[in-house]
Design an enzyme around this catalytic site. Structure first.
Site, PDB file in Angstrom:
ATOM      1  N   LYS A 217       0.829  -1.199   0.000  1.00  0.00           N
ATOM      2  CA  LYS A 217       0.000   0.000   0.000  1.00  0.00           C
ATOM      3  C   LYS A 217       0.868   1.256   0.000  1.00  0.00           C
ATOM      4  O   LYS A 217       0.645   2.192  -0.749  1.00  0.00           O
ATOM      5  CB  LYS A 217      -0.930  -0.012   1.218  1.00  0.00           C
ATOM      6  CG  LYS A 217      -1.835   1.177   1.264  1.00  0.00           C
ATOM      7  CD  LYS A 217      -2.714   1.186   2.471  1.00  0.00           C
ATOM      8  CE  LYS A 217      -3.373   2.561   2.536  1.00  0.00           C
ATOM      9  NZ  LYS A 217      -4.122   2.752   3.770  1.00  0.00           N
TER      10      LYS A 217
ATOM     11  N   GLY B 203      -4.170  -1.671   5.381  1.00  0.00           N
ATOM     12  CA  GLY B 203      -3.489  -2.881   4.933  1.00  0.00           C
ATOM     13  C   GLY B 203      -4.154  -4.153   5.432  1.00  0.00           C
ATOM     14  O   GLY B 203      -4.420  -5.084   4.668  1.00  0.00           O
ATOM     15  N   ARG B 204      -4.451  -4.219   6.729  1.00  0.00           N
ATOM     16  CA  ARG B 204      -5.007  -5.463   7.292  1.00  0.00           C
ATOM     17  C   ARG B 204      -6.469  -5.666   6.924  1.00  0.00           C
ATOM     18  O   ARG B 204      -7.077  -6.663   7.301  1.00  0.00           O
ATOM     19  CB  ARG B 204      -4.792  -5.496   8.809  1.00  0.00           C
ATOM     20  CG  ARG B 204      -5.290  -4.271   9.550  1.00  0.00           C
ATOM     21  CD  ARG B 204      -4.756  -4.230  10.982  1.00  0.00           C
ATOM     22  NE  ARG B 204      -5.134  -3.003  11.667  1.00  0.00           N
ATOM     23  CZ  ARG B 204      -4.447  -1.875  11.647  1.00  0.00           C
ATOM     24  NH1 ARG B 204      -3.332  -1.797  10.939  1.00  0.00           N
ATOM     25  NH2 ARG B 204      -4.846  -0.822  12.313  1.00  0.00           N
TER      26      ARG B 204
ATOM     27  N   HIS C 228      -2.480 -31.776  20.474  1.00  0.00           N
ATOM     28  CA  HIS C 228      -1.287 -32.541  20.858  1.00  0.00           C
ATOM     29  C   HIS C 228      -0.117 -31.611  21.135  1.00  0.00           C
ATOM     30  O   HIS C 228       1.034 -32.025  21.118  1.00  0.00           O
ATOM     31  CB  HIS C 228      -0.956 -33.553  19.756  1.00  0.00           C
ATOM     32  CG  HIS C 228      -2.115 -34.464  19.490  1.00  0.00           C
ATOM     33  ND1 HIS C 228      -2.308 -35.645  20.174  1.00  0.00           N
ATOM     34  CD2 HIS C 228      -3.194 -34.312  18.678  1.00  0.00           C
ATOM     35  CE1 HIS C 228      -3.443 -36.210  19.774  1.00  0.00           C
ATOM     36  NE2 HIS C 228      -4.004 -35.412  18.866  1.00  0.00           N
TER      37      HIS C 228
ATOM     38  N   GLU D  97      -2.808  -5.510  15.659  1.00  0.00           N
ATOM     39  CA  GLU D  97      -2.350  -4.245  15.073  1.00  0.00           C
ATOM     40  C   GLU D  97      -3.464  -3.195  15.202  1.00  0.00           C
ATOM     41  O   GLU D  97      -3.184  -2.002  15.296  1.00  0.00           O
ATOM     42  CB  GLU D  97      -1.948  -4.445  13.610  1.00  0.00           C
ATOM     43  CG  GLU D  97      -1.060  -3.340  13.072  1.00  0.00           C
ATOM     44  CD  GLU D  97      -0.362  -3.687  11.759  1.00  0.00           C
ATOM     45  OE1 GLU D  97       0.803  -4.145  11.779  1.00  0.00           O
ATOM     46  OE2 GLU D  97      -0.978  -3.514  10.696  1.00  0.00           O
TER      47      GLU D  97
ATOM     48  N   LYS E 231      11.174  -0.268  12.800  1.00  0.00           N
ATOM     49  CA  LYS E 231      11.612  -0.119  11.395  1.00  0.00           C
ATOM     50  C   LYS E 231      12.763   0.890  11.316  1.00  0.00           C
ATOM     51  O   LYS E 231      13.754   0.667  10.614  1.00  0.00           O
ATOM     52  CB  LYS E 231      10.454   0.390  10.530  1.00  0.00           C
ATOM     53  CG  LYS E 231       9.355  -0.604  10.250  1.00  0.00           C
ATOM     54  CD  LYS E 231       8.328   0.026   9.305  1.00  0.00           C
ATOM     55  CE  LYS E 231       7.063  -0.775   9.202  1.00  0.00           C
ATOM     56  NZ  LYS E 231       6.013  -0.134   8.430  1.00  0.00           N
TER      57      LYS E 231
ATOM     58  N   GLU F 160      10.815  -4.947   3.355  1.00  0.00           N
ATOM     59  CA  GLU F 160      10.801  -6.359   2.959  1.00  0.00           C
ATOM     60  C   GLU F 160      10.332  -6.507   1.514  1.00  0.00           C
ATOM     61  O   GLU F 160      10.931  -7.202   0.693  1.00  0.00           O
ATOM     62  CB  GLU F 160       9.832  -7.152   3.853  1.00  0.00           C
ATOM     63  CG  GLU F 160      10.279  -7.341   5.284  1.00  0.00           C
ATOM     64  CD  GLU F 160       9.776  -6.240   6.210  1.00  0.00           C
ATOM     65  OE1 GLU F 160       9.509  -5.113   5.732  1.00  0.00           O
ATOM     66  OE2 GLU F 160       9.669  -6.516   7.422  1.00  0.00           O
TER      67      GLU F 160
HETATM   68  O1  F6P Z   1       3.478  -3.816   9.784  1.00  0.00           O
HETATM   69  C1  F6P Z   1       3.128  -2.527   9.459  1.00  0.00           C
HETATM   70  C2  F6P Z   1       2.420  -2.430   8.141  1.00  0.00           C
HETATM   71  O2  F6P Z   1       2.362  -1.103   7.801  1.00  0.00           O
HETATM   72  C3  F6P Z   1       1.033  -3.073   8.138  1.00  0.00           C
HETATM   73  O3  F6P Z   1       0.064  -2.259   8.666  1.00  0.00           O
HETATM   74  C4  F6P Z   1       0.863  -3.355   6.690  1.00  0.00           C
HETATM   75  O4  F6P Z   1      -0.164  -4.267   6.430  1.00  0.00           O
HETATM   76  C5  F6P Z   1       2.234  -3.901   6.337  1.00  0.00           C
HETATM   77  O5  F6P Z   1       3.126  -3.118   7.105  1.00  0.00           O
HETATM   78  C6  F6P Z   1       2.600  -3.799   4.885  1.00  0.00           C
HETATM   79  O6  F6P Z   1       2.508  -2.475   4.456  1.00  0.00           O
HETATM   80  P1  F6P Z   1       2.485  -2.110   2.914  1.00  0.00           P
HETATM   81  O7  F6P Z   1       1.261  -2.702   2.316  1.00  0.00           O
HETATM   82  O8  F6P Z   1       2.476  -0.615   2.878  1.00  0.00           O
HETATM   83  O9  F6P Z   1       3.732  -2.681   2.303  1.00  0.00           O
END
Ligand code: F6P
Length: 518
Positions: free
Chosen positions: A192, A249-250, A366, A335, A479, A198
């Protein structure tokens, strides 16, 4: 922030003392023949039994009054009307709008990315040149597609293999790419913000992998999904799908982030997911609060955390397809409501959301069920059962359902060791709370309804606690520190660091690990 010492809070607090100490579920069922009916509820695609919790109809009434006093009615209306409900980022939360299938939403700008995504999904499904699709995204840009792809595996109708890569750890991407041919692979890069370390690093490495294989311009093999179109353009992506700024995002599985799922189950399957969620949205919007399942569940969460001081909740899906649901819910709930200040930034005077954890049943029986049954803490346990399986293997499913039911029963009933048994060791205290959610089947529509149920439940609890459920400032500090430490790992510079981090950095620089004695 002062504790609002109103009669409602005070009354619930007094009841909580009784329910935490002297209330007994076994006696409650013995003395109340209508308890199951009074404390269970149906909603689109599912039923919920909340009668085995440490509460009662008078507690639920008190919690409903609390919700009213916290403005739940008007907050719900504001959410669903697309008003700003995320004040720290000055944004609405438009996830339910993506699920509207009537004319109101169909032609609007915020659904354009979704419509483009469904068209692209159909094109890729039909493309004989594509064997593999790699979706790169993390958190809300990865967990939803990953969880839903597993859940809806029996509905997969495309020929292509679909892979999800999230982790910064290069083993994730490396092991995925080893099996693929660059010319026959397509990448979806979902972020987003288009600033997540990452995802950008994995996307860059995937691009380099294509170039190294002789694809001079890999842009035709990539599609971006973002609300920051200009950032994706700057990286050289020529095809980018839009996700609205107002979809968190979530909460974004319903947007163009759902592309890998739409490739797997087709545009019509994806629309069924949206329709199922929209049915739950309508229930949340229209059912009066005393008959509204997301409201009941959100209030139960408030009761368990804030009033009974139970610090965690365990979610156990009895369905192999839902094995990533606990991870998905961890982000959604923790979150959203893992906060200790109100919408104005003032400290809250009560415990907010519980730690959510869990694992698929029957496997988890288990592993940690020993602790749930006989450990020293009481943990509200949520069991998800699905009435009809999508396989026809003899005997499995009834045994699975029986195991799920039995755990809830054992948690409540407990047992005393018999005369020929080990007293203490074979005693089960019982009186431990659980909830059962029962789906008729696991389909695109019922999964949509289930996920929307959890989204609204989180919102309800957040409103009662006074939390902004739609921001996530708590992820930023880590971060920023990681960026600083990444540079230091290159130079070895430990100046200004705390003693422990400096020591660890030095260990990482030296690589002279103690030898194993011969
Ligand atoms: O972990 C923080 C966060 O901003 C989440 O809220 C989000 O879903 C995730 O990182 C990925 O963010 P993006 O879609 O901006 O890469």
């Amino acid at each position: 922030m002062q504790h609002p010492n109103t009669d409602i809070w005070h009354g619930l607090g007094l009841q909580a003392t009784e329910y935490a100490n002297t209330f007994d579920l076994r006696q409650a069922f013995a003395s109340q023949p209508g308890r199951f009916a009074a404390l269970s509820l149906s909603a689109p695609h599912l039923r919920a039994d909340l009668s085995k919790n440490l509460w009662d109809t008078p507690v639920l009434s008190g919690l409903l009054s609390l919700a009213e006093s916290r403005g739940l009615d008007s907050r719900r209306a504001a959410l669903l009307a697309g008003e700003v409900v995320n004040p720290t980022e000055n944004r609405p939360a438009l996830h339910a709008w993506l699920r509207l299938n009537h004319a109101q939403a169909a032609g609007h700008e915020w659904t354009q990315g979704l419509r483009d995504m469904l068209a692209l999904a159909e094109a890729w499904r039909a493309d004989p040149q594509i064997d593999d699709v790699v979706h790169i995204g993390i958190g809300g840009s990865g967990l939803g597609p990953e969880m839903a792809l597993q859940a809806l595996q029996p509905f997969k109708t495309c020929r292509q293999r679909i892979h999800i890569v999230s982790n910064l750890d290069g083993h994730d991407l490396d092991q995925t790419l080893q099996r693929l041919q660059p010319a026959r692979t397509r990448f979806v890069v979902a972020s987003k913000s288009w600033s997540t370390a990452e995802t950008l690093r994995n996307a860059r490495s995937a691009w380099d992998w294509c170039v190294a294989a002789g694809l001079a311009d890999p842009s035709g093999h990539f599609v971006g999904v973002t609300s920051r179109l200009e950032r994706a353009d700057a990286m050289g992506l020529t095809r980018v799908l839009h996700m609205p700024e107002g979809v968190g995002g979530r909460f974004s599985l319903w947007s163009a982030v759902g592309l890998p799922l739409a490739i797997a189950i087709g545009a019509e399957g994806f629309r069924q997911l949206l329709r199922g969620a929209a049915e739950m949205d309508a229930h949340f919007a229209q059912a009066p609060l005393p008959a509204n399942l997301p409201v009941w569940l959100g209030l139960l969460d408030v009761w368990n955390s804030t009033f009974l001081n139970l610090p965690s909740r365990c979610v156990v899906p009895y369905h192999h397809g839902l094995r990533r649901l606990p991870a998905y819910l961890q982000q959604l709930e923790m979150e959203s409501n893992g906060k200790r200040v109100d919408t104005q930034g003032r400290p809250l005077p009560w415990l907010t959301t519980a730690a959510l954890w869990g694992e698929v049943g029957s496997n988890s029986q288990h592993a940690f069920f020993q602790w749930l049954h006989q450990g020293s803490q009481r943990v509200p346990t949520e069991l998800l059962l699905v009435r009809r399986p999508t396989h026809d293997l003899d005997g499995h499913h009834d045994a699975l359902l029986a195991n799920g039911l039995a755990q809830a029963q054992a948690l409540m009933l407990g047992a005393q060791a018999g005369a020929d048994q080990l007293a203490g060791h074979q005693d089960f205290p019982g009186n431990r709370p659980s909830t059962v959610l029962l789906l008729e089947e696991l389909s695109p529509a019922s999964l949509g309804a289930l996920l929307a149920l959890y989204e609204h439940r989180v919102f309800v609890a957040g409103v009662v606690w006074g939390i902004n459920s739609f921001d996530q400032w708590g992820v930023e500090l880590g971060k920023n520190l990681a960026r600083d430490l990444e540079a230091r790992l290159g130079t070895g510079d430990a100046s200004g660091l705390d003693g422990s981090t400096a020591g660890l950095l030095e260990w990482l620089q030296r690589c002279d690990y103690p030898a194993v004695p011969a």
